[in-house]
Design a protein around this motif. Structure first.
Motif, PDB file in Angstrom:
ATOM      1  N   SER A  50      70.582   3.582   1.192  1.00 59.67           N
ATOM      2  CA  SER A  50      69.192   3.603   1.613  1.00 59.67           C
ATOM      3  C   SER A  50      69.040   2.794   2.895  1.00 59.67           C
ATOM      4  CB  SER A  50      68.295   3.005   0.527  1.00 59.67           C
ATOM      5  OG  SER A  50      68.597   1.628   0.352  1.00 59.67           O
ATOM      6  N   VAL A  72      63.306   8.197  11.048  1.00 60.09           N
ATOM      7  CA  VAL A  72      62.180   9.038  10.624  1.00 60.09           C
ATOM      8  C   VAL A  72      61.337   9.519  11.789  1.00 60.09           C
ATOM      9  CG1 VAL A  72      60.054   9.064   9.264  1.00 60.09           C
ATOM     10  CG2 VAL A  72      62.120   7.996   8.334  1.00 60.09           C
ATOM     11  N   ARG A 107      65.808  14.893  -6.537  1.00 58.73           N
ATOM     12  CA  ARG A 107      64.751  13.992  -6.109  1.00 58.73           C
ATOM     13  C   ARG A 107      63.801  13.725  -7.286  1.00 58.73           C
ATOM     14  NH1 ARG A 107      67.437  12.437  -2.685  1.00 58.73           N
ATOM     15  NH2 ARG A 107      67.339  12.831  -0.450  1.00 58.73           N
ATOM     16  N   SER A 112      59.263  14.759  -0.667  1.00 58.61           N
ATOM     17  CA  SER A 112      60.320  14.966   0.327  1.00 58.61           C
ATOM     18  C   SER A 112      60.403  16.430   0.723  1.00 58.61           C
ATOM     19  CB  SER A 112      61.674  14.508  -0.220  1.00 58.61           C
ATOM     20  OG  SER A 112      61.677  13.126  -0.449  1.00 58.61           O
ATOM     21  N   VAL A 115      61.524  19.805  -1.491  1.00 59.88           N
ATOM     22  CA  VAL A 115      61.783  19.522  -2.906  1.00 59.88           C
ATOM     23  C   VAL A 115      60.929  20.425  -3.794  1.00 59.88           C
ATOM     24  CG1 VAL A 115      61.486  17.816  -4.745  1.00 59.88           C
ATOM     25  CG2 VAL A 115      62.492  17.138  -2.580  1.00 59.88           C
ATOM     26  N   GLN A 130      66.182  19.217  -3.560  1.00 61.21           N
ATOM     27  CA  GLN A 130      66.282  19.930  -2.296  1.00 61.21           C
ATOM     28  C   GLN A 130      67.522  20.821  -2.341  1.00 61.21           C
ATOM     29  OE1 GLN A 130      66.479  16.135  -0.253  1.00 61.21           O
ATOM     30  NE2 GLN A 130      64.779  16.699   1.080  1.00 61.21           N
ATOM     31  N   THR A 166      55.375  16.561   6.388  1.00 61.38           N
ATOM     32  CA  THR A 166      56.831  16.432   6.564  1.00 61.38           C
ATOM     33  C   THR A 166      57.302  16.893   7.938  1.00 61.38           C
ATOM     34  OG1 THR A 166      57.123  18.597   5.507  1.00 61.38           O
ATOM     35  CG2 THR A 166      57.310  16.645   4.098  1.00 61.38           C
ATOM     36  N   SER A 352      65.871   8.983   1.451  1.00 67.21           N
ATOM     37  CA  SER A 352      64.712   9.002   0.555  1.00 67.21           C
ATOM     38  C   SER A 352      63.398   9.270   1.284  1.00 67.21           C
ATOM     39  CB  SER A 352      64.598   7.662  -0.197  1.00 67.21           C
ATOM     40  OG  SER A 352      64.532   6.578   0.726  1.00 67.21           O
ATOM     41  N   GLY A 353      63.439   9.515   2.583  1.00 62.22           N
ATOM     42  CA  GLY A 353      62.218   9.783   3.333  1.00 62.22           C
ATOM     43  C   GLY A 353      61.683  11.180   3.088  1.00 62.22           C
ATOM     44  N   ARG A 354      60.554  11.473   3.718  1.00 62.79           N
ATOM     45  CA  ARG A 354      59.891  12.754   3.503  1.00 62.79           C
ATOM     46  C   ARG A 354      60.172  13.759   4.612  1.00 62.79           C
ATOM     47  NH1 ARG A 354      53.686  11.353   1.538  1.00 62.79           N
ATOM     48  NH2 ARG A 354      54.243  10.086  -0.287  1.00 62.79           N
ATOM     49  N   SER A 355      60.425  13.304   5.829  1.00 61.50           N
ATOM     50  CA  SER A 355      60.327  14.190   6.990  1.00 61.50           C
ATOM     51  C   SER A 355      61.539  15.090   7.188  1.00 61.50           C
ATOM     52  CB  SER A 355      60.081  13.373   8.261  1.00 61.50           C
ATOM     53  OG  SER A 355      61.266  12.772   8.712  1.00 61.50           O
ATOM     54  N   TRP A 359      65.423  13.794   7.571  1.00 64.84           N
ATOM     55  CA  TRP A 359      66.528  14.306   6.750  1.00 64.84           C
ATOM     56  C   TRP A 359      67.689  14.755   7.633  1.00 64.84           C
ATOM     57  CZ3 TRP A 359      69.454  18.632   6.248  1.00 64.84           C
ATOM     58  CH2 TRP A 359      70.252  18.714   5.118  1.00 64.84           C
TER      59      TRP A 359
END
Length: 421
Positions: A50, A72, A107, A112, A115, A130, A166, A352-355, A359
Motif C-alpha cells: 500500500s 493518483v 476488492r 474502485s 469493481v 476488478q 474514477t 487500493s485507490g479508486r481512479s 490503477w
C-alpha cells in the motif's frame, strides 16, 4: 527522502539503471525521485504494498501524501514508462512470445474503478473484483508483464457518477474479455512499439472464433487454449471424418486410438508426453477468415497423468513441430507461476485507490518492480547501464523474491529450437 532503507545489494546496480530509463519521460525531477521511491518501496516494503506501507520506508505522513498524489492525481503518463520498460526487457532478456493472462483483483468495496460482482470460473464462485488483462513477455525461464488493460462493463461505463469519480476517459468502451485481451496485445504492438511474436492465451472463457479472427487479421501467430466444447471441422487428409463438424473433445476422442504420439505424417520422433495433432477449421469460421486458403488450424491435444486430453490448444502455426508448440504452450504456466511467486509479492493487486489513472500507474510500476525482482542477479554487468556492478547474488531463486538468495541462472537467448520429442 532521507531515512529510507538502502537498496538491497542484489538490485542496487539494476534499480538505478532501470529507473533512469523508466522515468526519462517525466519532465520534473521530483516526479522521477518519487518514481524511484515507489519502485523501491514495492520491492522492499513489508506486507501489502500500500502507499502507506511504502511511505513508511521513507518517513511517514508527509511522504504518504506526496506518493498518493504522485500515483493518483499527478500528470505523468504511464504509456512512455511502459514503453521504456518493454524496451529494456527486449534488450536484456530477449522474449520469445507474449502471454495474454487475465488477473482477478478482489476488492472489499465497490468504489474502485471497474469493481463489481463477477463469476470467476477458475474459482467456481462469484467474487467482488476488478478484471484486468496483462500481456507478458515470456521465455522458458522467466516472464514479465509489459501492458495492462482493465475490462470495464457496460454497467460501469453507463454510470456517469462512477465515470466521474474514477476519472475514466471518454475513450473507454465496454468490452468482452476476449476483446479486452486482444486490445491489450494490440496496444503493446502499436503504442509500445514492440515486434510481433506468437500470442499464447487461455481462450476458454472467450469467443474463440472472434479472438482468432482478430489476431489473424492483425497478422499475429496464435496458440490458444480452448475448451472441449469448441466446435471444429476436421481437415486432416485421409481422415474418415474429414469435413465433419464436431467438438474438440470428440475430435480427440476419435483420433486417440489412431494416434502416433507427438506426430503428424512426416514429422520427427515421438514426445515423452502423449500428444496428438490434427488439422481443423473453426466451425463456423470467423468472418475475417472464411473462404481464405490459409484458415486451416492445428488442434493439439496433450495428455497429463493418464488424463486424455488434459489440454487442448488451437494454433495457426501449422508448420511448427510439436516440441515448438509445447514450448509455446508452456509459457502460460510460466506466467501463472511468476504471477504468484513474483508479481503478487511486489504488489500487482495491492493498489487500493479508486481512479483509473492511479490503477494504471501502480500497475506500471509494479511491473517494473517485477522486472527488477526477476532479473536481479541474472543480467550481465554490461547491461546494467554502465554500472559495472557484478551480480553475485540475486533476489530471485526459482521466482521467489527475497534477499540473500543465490543468483539464478543467467538470461540467455532462448530460441524456439525444436525439442527432441
Amino acid at each position: 527522502m532521507a531515512g529510507h532503507r538502502p537498496y538491497g545489494w542484489a538490485h542496487e546496480g539494476l534499480l538505478p539503471a532501470l529507473g533512469a530509463e523508466l522515468f526519462a519521460s517525466m519532465p520534473r525531477r521530483d516526479q522521477r525521485t518519487k518514481g524511484m521511491a515507489y519502485l523501491q518501496g514495492l520491492l522492499e516494503a513489508e506486507g501489502r504494498k500500500s502507499i502507506r506501507n511504502i511511505a513508511a520506508l521513507f518517513g511517514g505522513d508527509a511522504i504518504e501524501q506526496s506518493l498518493h498524489h504522485f500515483i493518483v492525481s499527478s500528470t505523468w503518463d504511464w504509456a512512455p514508462v511502459r514503453r521504456a520498460l518493454a524496451q529494456y526487457v527486449e534488450r536484456v532478456a530477449q522474449p520469445q512470445a507474449y502471454v495474454v493472462h487475465p488477473l482477478i483483483i478482489r476488492r472489499a468495496g465497490e468504489a474502485s474503478v471497474g469493481v463489481e460482482r463477477r463469476f470467476v470460473p477458475a474459482l467456481g464462485q462469484v467474487v467482488n473484483a476488478q478484471q484486468a488483462v496483462g500481456v507478458w513477455a515470456a521465455a522458458p525461464d522467466w516472464s514479465s508483464p509489459e501492458n495492462w488493460r482493465l475490462q470495464l462493463s457496460p454497467r460501469w461505463l453507463a454510470d456517469r457518477g462512477h465515470r466521474r469519480q474514477t476519472d475514466i476517459p471518454d475513450t473507454e468502451v465496454p468490452e468482452s474479455l476476449g476483446r479486452c485481451s486482444v486490445q491489450a496485445y494490440q496496444e503493446l504492438i502499436r503504442k509500445l512499439r514492440l515486434p510481433v511474436r506468437p500470442v499464447v492465451m487461455d481462450a476458454r472463457e472467450t469467443d474463440v472464433a472472434a479472438v482468432a479472427g482478430w489476431l489473424r487479421a492483425a497478422g499475429t501467430p496464435m496458440v490458444l487454449r480452448i475448451g472441449g466444447t469448441q466446435r471444429l471441422t476436421v481437415e486432416e487428409p485421409g481422415y474418415q471424418h474429414r469435413g465433419v463438424s464436431m467438438t474438440a473433445q470428440q475430435v480427440m476422442s476419435l483420433v486417440w486410438h489412431m494416434r502416433r504420439p507427438g506426430r503428424r505424417p512426416g514429422e520427427g520422433p515421438t514426445s515423452p508426453r502423449p500428444v496428438v495433432t490434427v488439422r481443423v477449421r473453426l466451425s463456423p469460421a470467423p468472418a475475417r477468415c472464411e473462404g481464405r486458403p490459409d484458415d486451416t488450424l492445428v488442434l493439439m491435444g496433450v495428455a497429463e497423468r493418464g488424463h486424455w486430453p488434459a489440454e487442448l490448444w488451437l494454433t495457426d502455426l501449422t508448420t511448427s513441430g510439436v516440441g515448438e508448440l509445447l514450448q509455446l504452450a508452456s509459457y502460460a504456466r510460466r506466467v501463472e507461476r511468476d504471477t504468484t511467486e513474483v508479481a503478487d509479492r511486489v504488489g500487482i493487486r495491492d493498489f487500493s485507490g479508486r481512479s483509473f489513472a492511479g490503477w494504471h500507474r501502480h500497475a506500471t510500476l509494479a511491473s517494473a518492480a517485477h522486472v527488477v525482482a526477476m532479473l536481479s542477479g541474472r543480467v550481465e554487468p554490461r547491461l546494467l547501464g554502465g554500472t559495472g556492478r557484478p551480480a553475485a547474488t540475486g533476489v530471485v531463486t526459482r521466482g521467489r523474491v527475497g534477499p540473500g538468495r543465490p543468483a539464478a541462472a543467467g538470461v540467455a537467448a532462448h530460441g524456439l529450437a525444436r525439442v527432441s520429442n
